[in-house]
Design a protein around this motif. Sequence first.
Motif, PDB file in Angstrom:
ATOM      1  N   GLU A 144     -10.777  16.011 -11.943  1.00 23.65           N
ATOM      2  CA  GLU A 144     -11.464  14.731 -11.790  1.00 23.65           C
ATOM      3  C   GLU A 144     -12.548  14.579 -12.851  1.00 23.65           C
ATOM      4  N   ASN A 145     -12.573  13.399 -13.463  1.00 23.31           N
ATOM      5  CA  ASN A 145     -13.598  13.012 -14.437  1.00 23.31           C
ATOM      6  C   ASN A 145     -13.787  14.078 -15.518  1.00 23.31           C
ATOM      7  N   GLN A 146     -12.696  14.494 -16.095  1.00 21.69           N
ATOM      8  CA  GLN A 146     -12.706  15.592 -17.073  1.00 21.69           C
ATOM      9  C   GLN A 146     -13.671  15.367 -18.230  1.00 21.69           C
ATOM     10  N   TYR A 147     -13.698  14.158 -18.783  1.00 19.37           N
ATOM     11  CA  TYR A 147     -14.482  13.895 -19.987  1.00 19.37           C
ATOM     12  C   TYR A 147     -15.716  13.029 -19.729  1.00 19.37           C
ATOM     13  N   GLY A 148     -16.018  12.766 -18.462  1.00 17.68           N
ATOM     14  CA  GLY A 148     -17.152  11.904 -18.173  1.00 17.68           C
ATOM     15  C   GLY A 148     -16.833  10.453 -18.519  1.00 17.68           C
ATOM     16  N   THR A 149     -17.875   9.631 -18.588  1.00 21.10           N
ATOM     17  CA  THR A 149     -17.693   8.210 -18.870  1.00 21.10           C
ATOM     18  C   THR A 149     -17.219   8.003 -20.299  1.00 21.10           C
ATOM     19  N   SER A 150     -16.209   7.157 -20.464  1.00 20.51           N
ATOM     20  CA  SER A 150     -15.663   6.871 -21.788  1.00 20.51           C
ATOM     21  C   SER A 150     -15.982   5.441 -22.191  1.00 20.51           C
ATOM     22  N   SER A 151     -16.249   5.265 -23.488  1.00 24.20           N
ATOM     23  CA  SER A 151     -16.503   3.923 -24.017  1.00 24.20           C
ATOM     24  C   SER A 151     -15.218   3.168 -24.300  1.00 24.20           C
ATOM     25  N   SER A 152     -14.071   3.841 -24.258  1.00 22.53           N
ATOM     26  CA  SER A 152     -12.814   3.181 -24.594  1.00 22.53           C
ATOM     27  C   SER A 152     -12.468   2.125 -23.553  1.00 22.53           C
ATOM     28  N   PRO A 153     -12.141   0.907 -23.982  1.00 23.46           N
ATOM     29  CA  PRO A 153     -11.729  -0.120 -23.008  1.00 23.46           C
ATOM     30  C   PRO A 153     -10.438   0.249 -22.294  1.00 23.46           C
ATOM     31  N   ARG A 206      -5.644  -1.847 -13.236  1.00 24.84           N
ATOM     32  CA  ARG A 206      -6.828  -1.194 -13.803  1.00 24.84           C
ATOM     33  C   ARG A 206      -7.619  -2.174 -14.666  1.00 24.84           C
ATOM     34  N   ARG A 207      -6.945  -3.109 -15.305  1.00 23.75           N
ATOM     35  CA  ARG A 207      -7.652  -4.093 -16.131  1.00 23.75           C
ATOM     36  C   ARG A 207      -8.348  -5.159 -15.296  1.00 23.75           C
ATOM     37  N   ASP A 208      -7.701  -5.595 -14.188  1.00 25.45           N
ATOM     38  CA  ASP A 208      -8.159  -6.782 -13.475  1.00 25.45           C
ATOM     39  C   ASP A 208      -8.851  -6.513 -12.144  1.00 25.45           C
ATOM     40  N   ASP A 209      -8.666  -5.328 -11.567  1.00 20.77           N
ATOM     41  CA  ASP A 209      -9.180  -5.073 -10.214  1.00 20.77           C
ATOM     42  C   ASP A 209      -9.700  -3.640 -10.149  1.00 20.77           C
ATOM     43  N   TYR A 210     -10.939  -3.451 -10.581  1.00 20.87           N
ATOM     44  CA  TYR A 210     -11.517  -2.111 -10.642  1.00 20.87           C
ATOM     45  C   TYR A 210     -11.497  -1.430  -9.276  1.00 20.87           C
ATOM     46  N   ALA A 211     -11.883  -2.153  -8.217  1.00 21.04           N
ATOM     47  CA  ALA A 211     -11.987  -1.534  -6.889  1.00 21.04           C
ATOM     48  C   ALA A 211     -10.638  -0.993  -6.435  1.00 21.04           C
ATOM     49  N   ARG A 212      -9.580  -1.768  -6.627  1.00 22.19           N
ATOM     50  CA  ARG A 212      -8.258  -1.297  -6.203  1.00 22.19           C
ATOM     51  C   ARG A 212      -7.794  -0.124  -7.069  1.00 22.19           C
ATOM     52  N   ALA A 213      -8.046  -0.235  -8.369  1.00 19.72           N
ATOM     53  CA  ALA A 213      -7.643   0.853  -9.264  1.00 19.72           C
ATOM     54  C   ALA A 213      -8.358   2.144  -8.895  1.00 19.72           C
TER      55      ALA A 213
END
Length: 261
Positions: A144-153, A206-213
Amino acid sequence: MAGSQAVIRIRQLFQLAEFEDVLSLQKTIWNFADIELLPLRFLVVVGKVGGHLFGAYDGGRMIGFCFAIPGIKDDGQPYLHSHMMGVLAEYHNAGVGRRLKLRQREDALGRGMGLIEWTFDPLELKNAFFNIERLGAIIRRYVENQYGTSSSPLQSGLPTDRCIAEWWIDSPRVRAVLAGEPVARALVVQAPVERIAYPAAMADIRRDDYARAREIQQTNARKFQQAFERGLAVTGFERSAREGTYVLEPWVEPRVVEQWP
């Protein structure tokens, strides 16, 4: 689709100018912030410490790359960690990624190495199919969360959860997959399979619904971790119009299998 397999060339990279092209491709493919780019000095070192870099070229233009660095398991076994592979979007579905991985495999086999590993996002269903069904990799670890927060869209703000692909490059399973032959069932213990599914529209979700993703990501993370704790491994990936599904079953180590009569 730009280019074709007939004109694209794969070659190993050694020169600073070539490494600069790899740096540029990182920006183009993933749109990373500068702090997340693997820098030129690191790329220079890769080939000098037992790793390798390969570039894919359409004429004189680099359109893809991959590189790996050496690693050592806790039991002393050497392997290669394939840290990054990318191909320009207009060359997707041209077989470039597979040719890069096969060149990696050729180099590793030539040095007597039997294992290449890399991480990939389990939400990326096309990558999952490629890694498992086209290359023959298996999966026994989820981080889980291997690389931390990513700036990539491309990450859409989600934690960077990753599966660890194990590519046992000279195993009967991999040789069969690469040859387009059925995988011998003797490679896995006979037992009912389990499945972990994602919606086929995962990229849109993942693009349109963060909560569901995020809910899907968390739910399936638990399923993977529980399955791996019970000794299961991902050995297949099934696709339909509705879902992409990881298939899990008990796994026998390739080096043990090859000792069977």
